[in-house]
Design a protein around this motif. Structure first.
Motif, PDB file in Angstrom:
ATOM      1  N   ILE A 162       0.847  -1.201   0.000  1.00  0.00           N
ATOM      2  CA  ILE A 162       0.000   0.000   0.000  1.00  0.00           C
ATOM      3  C   ILE A 162       0.879   1.246   0.000  1.00  0.00           C
ATOM      4  O   ILE A 162       1.665   1.449   0.923  1.00  0.00           O
ATOM      5  CB  ILE A 162      -0.907   0.009   1.261  1.00  0.00           C
ATOM      6  CG1 ILE A 162      -1.766  -1.249   1.293  1.00  0.00           C
ATOM      7  CG2 ILE A 162      -1.772   1.273   1.302  1.00  0.00           C
ATOM      8  CD1 ILE A 162      -2.367  -1.569   2.640  1.00  0.00           C
ATOM      9  N   GLY A 163       0.755   2.078  -1.063  1.00  0.00           N
ATOM     10  CA  GLY A 163       1.564   3.310  -1.145  1.00  0.00           C
ATOM     11  C   GLY A 163       2.517   3.255  -2.320  1.00  0.00           C
ATOM     12  O   GLY A 163       3.710   2.979  -2.163  1.00  0.00           O
ATOM     13  N   LEU A 164       1.963   3.517  -3.520  1.00  0.00           N
ATOM     14  CA  LEU A 164       2.773   3.393  -4.743  1.00  0.00           C
ATOM     15  C   LEU A 164       3.287   4.768  -5.177  1.00  0.00           C
ATOM     16  O   LEU A 164       3.005   5.235  -6.269  1.00  0.00           O
ATOM     17  CB  LEU A 164       1.928   2.732  -5.838  1.00  0.00           C
ATOM     18  CG  LEU A 164       1.478   1.313  -5.476  1.00  0.00           C
ATOM     19  CD1 LEU A 164       0.439   0.814  -6.466  1.00  0.00           C
ATOM     20  CD2 LEU A 164       2.667   0.364  -5.424  1.00  0.00           C
ATOM     21  N   ARG A 178      -5.633   4.064  -4.608  1.00  0.00           N
ATOM     22  CA  ARG A 178      -6.973   4.633  -4.477  1.00  0.00           C
ATOM     23  C   ARG A 178      -7.574   4.952  -5.838  1.00  0.00           C
ATOM     24  O   ARG A 178      -8.775   5.023  -5.990  1.00  0.00           O
ATOM     25  CB  ARG A 178      -6.927   5.911  -3.618  1.00  0.00           C
ATOM     26  CG  ARG A 178      -6.657   5.607  -2.166  1.00  0.00           C
ATOM     27  CD  ARG A 178      -6.487   6.864  -1.347  1.00  0.00           C
ATOM     28  NE  ARG A 178      -5.253   7.585  -1.652  1.00  0.00           N
ATOM     29  CZ  ARG A 178      -4.805   8.631  -0.972  1.00  0.00           C
ATOM     30  NH1 ARG A 178      -5.492   9.073   0.055  1.00  0.00           N
ATOM     31  NH2 ARG A 178      -3.675   9.216  -1.299  1.00  0.00           N
ATOM     32  N   VAL A 216       3.062   5.061   2.984  1.00  0.00           N
ATOM     33  CA  VAL A 216       2.222   6.188   2.607  1.00  0.00           C
ATOM     34  C   VAL A 216       2.853   7.480   3.128  1.00  0.00           C
ATOM     35  O   VAL A 216       4.081   7.601   3.084  1.00  0.00           O
ATOM     36  CB  VAL A 216       0.755   5.958   3.033  1.00  0.00           C
ATOM     37  CG1 VAL A 216       0.148   4.861   2.171  1.00  0.00           C
ATOM     38  CG2 VAL A 216       0.614   5.588   4.493  1.00  0.00           C
ATOM     39  N   ASP A 258      -2.611   8.947   7.863  1.00  0.00           N
ATOM     40  CA  ASP A 258      -2.791   7.994   6.754  1.00  0.00           C
ATOM     41  C   ASP A 258      -2.593   6.562   7.263  1.00  0.00           C
ATOM     42  O   ASP A 258      -3.387   5.664   6.980  1.00  0.00           O
ATOM     43  CB  ASP A 258      -1.783   8.277   5.630  1.00  0.00           C
ATOM     44  CG  ASP A 258      -1.998   9.644   5.011  1.00  0.00           C
ATOM     45  OD1 ASP A 258      -3.143   9.943   4.641  1.00  0.00           O
ATOM     46  OD2 ASP A 258      -1.022  10.415   4.911  1.00  0.00           O
ATOM     47  N   GLN A 269      -5.360   5.489   9.706  1.00  0.00           N
ATOM     48  CA  GLN A 269      -6.637   5.240   9.040  1.00  0.00           C
ATOM     49  C   GLN A 269      -6.599   3.910   8.260  1.00  0.00           C
ATOM     50  O   GLN A 269      -7.532   3.113   8.328  1.00  0.00           O
ATOM     51  CB  GLN A 269      -6.902   6.421   8.105  1.00  0.00           C
ATOM     52  CG  GLN A 269      -8.190   6.374   7.351  1.00  0.00           C
ATOM     53  CD  GLN A 269      -7.999   6.904   5.929  1.00  0.00           C
ATOM     54  OE1 GLN A 269      -7.210   7.824   5.694  1.00  0.00           O
ATOM     55  NE2 GLN A 269      -8.694   6.309   4.996  1.00  0.00           N
ATOM     56  N   ILE A 270      -5.495   3.667   7.559  1.00  0.00           N
ATOM     57  CA  ILE A 270      -5.386   2.441   6.761  1.00  0.00           C
ATOM     58  C   ILE A 270      -5.387   1.207   7.670  1.00  0.00           C
ATOM     59  O   ILE A 270      -6.042   0.205   7.368  1.00  0.00           O
ATOM     60  CB  ILE A 270      -4.096   2.469   5.909  1.00  0.00           C
ATOM     61  CG1 ILE A 270      -4.232   3.495   4.787  1.00  0.00           C
ATOM     62  CG2 ILE A 270      -3.764   1.091   5.342  1.00  0.00           C
ATOM     63  CD1 ILE A 270      -2.924   3.809   4.070  1.00  0.00           C
ATOM     64  N   HIS A 293       6.723   1.471   6.397  1.00  0.00           N
ATOM     65  CA  HIS A 293       7.930   2.216   6.009  1.00  0.00           C
ATOM     66  C   HIS A 293       7.737   3.730   6.079  1.00  0.00           C
ATOM     67  O   HIS A 293       8.704   4.471   5.875  1.00  0.00           O
ATOM     68  CB  HIS A 293       8.325   1.873   4.563  1.00  0.00           C
ATOM     69  CG  HIS A 293       8.933   0.522   4.398  1.00  0.00           C
ATOM     70  ND1 HIS A 293       9.963   0.061   5.181  1.00  0.00           N
ATOM     71  CD2 HIS A 293       8.671  -0.470   3.509  1.00  0.00           C
ATOM     72  CE1 HIS A 293      10.302  -1.154   4.788  1.00  0.00           C
ATOM     73  NE2 HIS A 293       9.531  -1.507   3.780  1.00  0.00           N
ATOM     74  N   SER A 294       6.495   4.208   6.285  1.00  0.00           N
ATOM     75  CA  SER A 294       6.266   5.657   6.309  1.00  0.00           C
ATOM     76  C   SER A 294       6.997   6.256   7.516  1.00  0.00           C
ATOM     77  O   SER A 294       7.234   5.571   8.499  1.00  0.00           O
ATOM     78  CB  SER A 294       4.762   5.949   6.452  1.00  0.00           C
ATOM     79  OG  SER A 294       3.986   4.959   5.811  1.00  0.00           O
ATOM     80  N   GLY A 340      16.610   7.843   0.310  1.00  0.00           N
ATOM     81  CA  GLY A 340      15.942   8.478  -0.829  1.00  0.00           C
ATOM     82  C   GLY A 340      15.670   7.511  -1.970  1.00  0.00           C
ATOM     83  O   GLY A 340      15.940   6.304  -1.895  1.00  0.00           O
ATOM     84  N   VAL A 341      15.138   8.086  -3.048  1.00  0.00           N
ATOM     85  CA  VAL A 341      14.696   7.277  -4.175  1.00  0.00           C
ATOM     86  C   VAL A 341      15.876   6.570  -4.861  1.00  0.00           C
ATOM     87  O   VAL A 341      15.737   5.441  -5.351  1.00  0.00           O
ATOM     88  CB  VAL A 341      13.879   8.133  -5.179  1.00  0.00           C
ATOM     89  CG1 VAL A 341      14.723   9.187  -5.836  1.00  0.00           C
ATOM     90  CG2 VAL A 341      13.202   7.262  -6.226  1.00  0.00           C
ATOM     91  N   ARG A 379       8.685  19.212   1.352  1.00  0.00           N
ATOM     92  CA  ARG A 379       7.447  18.943   2.113  1.00  0.00           C
ATOM     93  C   ARG A 379       7.621  17.722   3.033  1.00  0.00           C
ATOM     94  O   ARG A 379       7.016  17.644   4.109  1.00  0.00           O
ATOM     95  CB  ARG A 379       6.245  18.759   1.174  1.00  0.00           C
ATOM     96  CG  ARG A 379       6.280  17.477   0.375  1.00  0.00           C
ATOM     97  CD  ARG A 379       5.111  17.272  -0.574  1.00  0.00           C
ATOM     98  NE  ARG A 379       5.436  16.266  -1.559  1.00  0.00           N
ATOM     99  CZ  ARG A 379       5.171  14.964  -1.443  1.00  0.00           C
ATOM    100  NH1 ARG A 379       4.548  14.501  -0.380  1.00  0.00           N
ATOM    101  NH2 ARG A 379       5.517  14.117  -2.401  1.00  0.00           N
ATOM    102  N   LEU A 380       8.444  16.745   2.611  1.00  0.00           N
ATOM    103  CA  LEU A 380       8.644  15.547   3.435  1.00  0.00           C
ATOM    104  C   LEU A 380       9.509  15.879   4.653  1.00  0.00           C
ATOM    105  O   LEU A 380       9.228  15.443   5.769  1.00  0.00           O
ATOM    106  CB  LEU A 380       9.283  14.422   2.618  1.00  0.00           C
ATOM    107  CG  LEU A 380       8.414  13.890   1.462  1.00  0.00           C
ATOM    108  CD1 LEU A 380       9.174  12.840   0.660  1.00  0.00           C
ATOM    109  CD2 LEU A 380       7.097  13.312   1.973  1.00  0.00           C
ATOM    110  N   LYS A 418       7.353  17.781   7.064  1.00  0.00           N
ATOM    111  CA  LYS A 418       6.485  16.867   7.837  1.00  0.00           C
ATOM    112  C   LYS A 418       7.263  16.244   9.003  1.00  0.00           C
ATOM    113  O   LYS A 418       6.798  16.229  10.145  1.00  0.00           O
ATOM    114  CB  LYS A 418       5.957  15.767   6.892  1.00  0.00           C
ATOM    115  CG  LYS A 418       5.375  14.556   7.607  1.00  0.00           C
ATOM    116  CD  LYS A 418       4.854  13.516   6.623  1.00  0.00           C
ATOM    117  CE  LYS A 418       5.908  12.703   5.916  1.00  0.00           C
ATOM    118  NZ  LYS A 418       6.637  11.725   6.729  1.00  0.00           N
ATOM    119  N   ASP A 419       8.469  15.772   8.721  1.00  0.00           N
ATOM    120  CA  ASP A 419       9.252  15.069   9.754  1.00  0.00           C
ATOM    121  C   ASP A 419       9.720  16.032  10.846  1.00  0.00           C
ATOM    122  O   ASP A 419       9.716  15.685  12.033  1.00  0.00           O
ATOM    123  CB  ASP A 419      10.453  14.367   9.107  1.00  0.00           C
ATOM    124  CG  ASP A 419      10.012  13.356   8.049  1.00  0.00           C
ATOM    125  OD1 ASP A 419       8.805  13.052   7.996  1.00  0.00           O
ATOM    126  OD2 ASP A 419      10.862  12.883   7.272  1.00  0.00           O
TER     127      ASP A 419
END
Ligand code: NAD
Length: 297
Positions: free
Chosen positions: A8-10, A33, A70, A75, A78-79, A100-101, A130-131, A241-242, A245-246
């Motif tokens: 969940i979380g692509l 979704r 996610v 998030d 809720q999931i 992993h979030s 990172g990616v 933005r990430l 958030k952290d």
């Protein structure tokens, strides 16, 4: 050993991770979704045999392992726990959930305890790298949960994770991740201030970077961020933005525990300004540009 894994979380991180799980021979069920994700971003995974699911009930049914990657605390809550299709109601009794979030450590403890009362094991496994590392399969993960659950999780996430450290019980992976984020963003700010100082005093920031990169002030973060700042290349990278958030999660936790962290206070304000100015999708090296704006005030 291969498993049926619900994923969940692509997003940026989830897509390359899912590809590595397919490479290991796991059967993969993907949740999104929106249907178009299966014909666009995740098409290459479906073409390789991953099963598309448009409901959480479907992705959780018959899965031995469920992975969430996610965005934020609500998030994940809720999931897994509170939503109308919460995984806790559909997971197999002996299933393992790996998150992993990057989210709040105390919420993570609550989620783990709620799932544990249903017989479902939980491991928080936030990642760093990172990616680029997600694609190369060389992520670092700090994990929390019982020893048995962490061992099961390690066998699965080793598909894309090079270094895995069990920090302690559930929530402790998230504590370590926030420690990583605090050190990381203060480091980025330090690089931005150092290059701004070089420029203000009349030195060439590129020559200064070359001179100090391998000195004691150098760091992997300096090597990554200084060229972006020097070239004014603020394309993410690591989306600000990430980090915002952290920083917000860490700052809120530190304040509620009355633990004074002065540099984190400053970073919390800098990231809030950056988000207010609509710069959240830019790379975190944009902190460099925020210094100029402070100067203009
Ligand atoms: P992203 O925004 O690219 O992807 C997030 C995905 O989760 C999206 O596909 C979104 O649709 C899905 N999602 C969000 N909320 C959902 C919900 N309530 N139900 C179902 N799906 C939902 O984010 P990302 O960069 O892949 O990051 C994922 C997590 O990993 C975040 O917590 C982030 O902080 C962390 N992380 C990111 C990086 C990075 O460099 N991008 C590095 C380390 C950790």
């Amino acid at each position: 050993m291969t498993h049926t894994i619900g994923f969940i979380g692509l997003g940026t991180m989830g897509l390359p991770m899912a590809a590595h799980l397919l490479n290991r021979g796991h059967q993969l069920k993907l949740y999104a979704r929106r249907q178009e994700v299966f014909t666009l971003q995740a098409k290459h995974l479906i073409d390789r045999g991953a099963i598309p699911c448009l409901s959480l009930t479907e992705v959780a049914s018959n899965a031995d392992v469920i992975i969430t990657n996610v965005l934020g605390t609500e998030d994940v809550r809720q999931i897994l726990i509170t939503g109308p299709e919460a995984i806790q109601c559909h997971a197999k009794k002996d299933a393992l959930i790996i998150d992993h979030s990057t989210i709040d450590p105390s919420a993570t403890k609550e989620i783990a305890s709620q799932l544990g009362s249903q017989g479902v094991a939980f491991v928080d496994a936030p990642v760093s790298g990172g990616v680029w590392a997600a694609e190369a399969g060389t992520l670092l993960s700090m994990i929390g949960g019982t020893e048995e659950a962490c061992e099961r999780a390690s066998n699965v996430i080793s598909a894309y994770t090079k270094t895995i450290t069990r920090v302690g019980e559930a929530g402790h992976g998230q504590i370590a991740k926030l420690c990583n984020q605090i050190a990381q963003v203060i480091n980025i700010q330090g690089v931005a201030e150092s290059l701004t100082f070089a420029h203000a005093l009349g030195a060439d920031p590129a020559r200064v970077f070359e001179a100090i990169e391998s000195g004691m002030g150098g760091s992997p973060m300096m090597s990554l961020m200084a060229p972006k700042m020097i070239n004014r290349d603020f394309k993410a990278g690591i989306a600000a933005r990430l980090h915002a958030k952290d920083v917000n999660i860490a700052h809120t936790a530190a304040r509620s525990l009355e633990t004074p962290l002065p540099c984190l206070n400053v970073m919390s304000k800098q990231y809030q300004r950056l988000i207010d100015e609509g710069l959240g999708e830019q790379d975190s090296s944009i902190l460099f540009k925020m210094l100029k704006r402070l100067d203009a005030e």
